[in-house]
Write a protein that holds these residues in place. Structure first.
Motif, short mmCIF file in Angstrom:
data_model
loop_
_atom_site.label_atom_id
_atom_site.label_comp_id
_atom_site.label_asym_id
_atom_site.label_seq_id
_atom_site.Cartn_x
_atom_site.Cartn_y
_atom_site.Cartn_z
N SER A 54 82.73 54.47 96.37
CA SER A 54 83.82 54.06 97.27
C SER A 54 84.61 55.26 97.77
CB SER A 54 84.75 53.07 96.56
OG SER A 54 85.28 53.64 95.38
N GLN A 55 84.61 56.35 97.01
CA GLN A 55 85.32 57.55 97.46
C GLN A 55 84.42 58.46 98.31
OE1 GLN A 55 85.54 56.84 93.93
NE2 GLN A 55 87.46 55.75 94.29
N ARG A 56 83.14 58.56 97.96
CA ARG A 56 82.27 59.51 98.64
C ARG A 56 81.55 58.91 99.85
NH1 ARG A 56 80.91 64.18 96.08
NH2 ARG A 56 80.07 64.64 98.16
N PRO A 102 82.60 55.77 101.75
CA PRO A 102 83.39 54.57 102.02
C PRO A 102 82.88 53.76 103.21
CG PRO A 102 84.57 56.53 102.74
CD PRO A 102 83.38 57.01 101.97
N SER A 111 84.11 55.20 87.26
CA SER A 111 84.06 56.54 87.82
C SER A 111 82.61 56.98 87.99
CB SER A 111 84.78 57.53 86.90
OG SER A 111 84.21 57.49 85.60
#
Length: 485
Positions: A364-366, A368, A434
């Motif tokens: 979701s961070q890398r 999105p 994570s």
């Protein structure tokens, strides 16, 4: 304009076979522009002047080949052109990691398009068979591109299923031709009677088409084929290829053999759809691989299409109309959403290096945009507003209520909840855990292609009236001679 939609993909299929490899990439975008442009122009022509019957070479049916362009067929032509164009843009960047596969992907891609366009435009049962054969061989070849042991086995299973399905379909075609002396869909619709010959022919063709569509319990070949193929191939197969055989099945049951169909048989078809919804959803919930999750989701979502038969046969005209409209919207919405979902998942797998759902923490961070595209697609598959999937399921629910068939209402509600259950498995891991492995960056075009298709699935909810109004144009104008109206 009608035959152009067959000429373009066949011409580019031959060009991509003959031209040097470095030239093939240069002609992809011009070919896509021509294909989409021709589909849009034909849509506008049909909307303004009504449906057309194009006689190839001035030979009229039954001796000649007729191409029927009405509201329904041009809607499917436009759908095919849009999805194929975005999948092709995705493939241009995705296949840079697969140089050998890229050489064979493009001829198969264009032959696949030609087959789909031929099926949407065919005016007789034999040319539908020709389209099915070309479609099946192209699809099997695309599944086998990587030449890995698992994909080769999946491709062989797919090939056997496709060949058996074609033989069953062709046997039914032969029976109908022997009984009525014609294979024209329009003529058979007027001539076919509720006699044993018609019913046996319809049964044979139905079994063959159910196998090709991978309807439960004949779905065994689909998850390995769709789950193991390259991402752009999986997107094309799930979004378009399985819809072609369903289209023919609906044509047979609701048009050609309508008098030979019984309410009991229609309810049995609905039971197969319910089995597909429950079994496909359960398998999607259990699998640990993201591409297999999406593949089993296709098995489940195809089940909703089968609910057309119990909701449209032996009921009031109003309920049947709702069922037909809901099914068409579901076909369109699922095509956009499933293509987007496979492309998004392909991007995520490329970034992670594998497809294990339990290792999706941190995407979701890398990545999105790709995950957002997956989420938008899921919104439509779950049937949440304001997506096209919501409008489709709403119409199907209304049809179930109007016809007093509450059991199908319950099936659809449970199916939506099961879809949410397996989709949120991915989000739970993506947002709450994570990263366990290094996540690589991917080309923006990969993520944006998936996002564009997902947005189309949502946008369909706002413009659902447009395809429905276009599909009402079904009265064929007098046959055109030599392509001149």
């Amino acid at each position: 304009m009608t035959p152009i939609l067959l000429i373009i993909p066949l011409a580019f299929a031959i060009l991509t076979l003959l031209l040097p490899r470095h030239w093939v990439r240069a002609i992809i975008i011009p070919g896509l522009v021509l294909q989409v442009g021709a589909a849009v122009l034909l849509c506008m022509e049909i909307y303004q002047h009504g449906p057309q019957d194009y006689a190839l070479g001035d030979w009229q049916a039954p001796l000649g080949i007729s191409l029927i362009a009405d509201g329904f067929s041009v809607t499917l032509l436009a759908l095919t052109a849009l999805i194929a164009a975005l999948c092709a843009i995705y493939a241009q960047y995705f296949l840079t990691r697969y140089p050998r596969e890229q050489r064979y992907f493009w001829p198969l891609f264009w032959f696949l398009l030609a087959a789909l366009n031929g099926i949407w435009l065919a005016g007789d049962l034999f040319n539908l068979y020709v389209g099915l054969e070309l479609l099946g061989l192209s699809a099997v070849g695309m599944v086998a591109l990587t030449a890995e042991k698992t994909t080769l086995k999946a491709a062989l299973d797919y090939l056997y299923a496709a060949l058996f399905g074609s033989l069953a379909y062709l046997a039914g075609v032969a029976l109908l031709y022997g009984a009525y002396g014609t294979l024209s869909i329009a003529q058979l619709s007027d001539m076919a009677a509720a006699n044993p010959t018609t019913q046996v022919a319809l049964a044979l063709m139905t079994v063959g088409l159910l196998l090709k569509t991978a309807i439960f319990p004949l779905h065994y070949w689909l998850p390995p084929a769709h789950g193991g193929a390259l991402a752009p191939v999986s997107a094309l197969l799930s979004a378009l290829v399985v819809k072609a055989s369903f289209y023919i099945l609906a044509l047979l049951w609701l048009d050609v053999g309508a008098l030979a169909v019984t309410v009991t048989a229609a309810q049995a078809m609905g039971a197969l759809g319910a089995g597909a919804i429950f079994w496909g959803s359960w398998q999607a919930f259990q699998t640990r691989q993201i591409k297999m999750l999406v593949a089993y989701s296709t098995v489940a979502q195809l089940g909703y299409l089968m609910l057309l038969f119990p909701l449209a046969i032996g009921v009031s005209e109003a309920a049947a109309q709702l069922a037909w409209q809901g099914t068409i919207l579901h076909l369109l919405a699922h095509a956009f959403a499933k293509a987007a979902m496979f492309l998004a998942v392909g991007t995520l797998v490329l970034a992670l290096g594998h497809g294990r759902i339990n290792d999706f923490g941190g995407v979701s961070q890398r990545n999105p945009v790709a995950l957002f595209a997956f989420g938008l697609s899921a919104v439509s598959l779950m049937g949440l507003p304001p997506s096209g999937g919501f409008n489709a399921k709403w119409l199907l629910l209304q049809s179930a209520i109007a016809s007093g068939q509450w059991h199908w209402f319950v099936v659809m509600i449970i199916g939506g909840l099961l879809t949410a259950a397996y989709v949120f498995r991915v989000f739970r891991v993506s947002f709450l855990q994570s990263a366990k492995h290094e996540i690589q960056d991917t080309h923006p075009a990969l993520q944006l292609s998936a996002l564009a298709l997902a947005l189309m699935a949502i946008a369909l909810g706002f413009v659902s009236e447009l395809p429905l109004s276009l599909m009402n144009l079904t009265d064929i104008a007098p046959a055109t001679m030599g392509g001149t109206p």
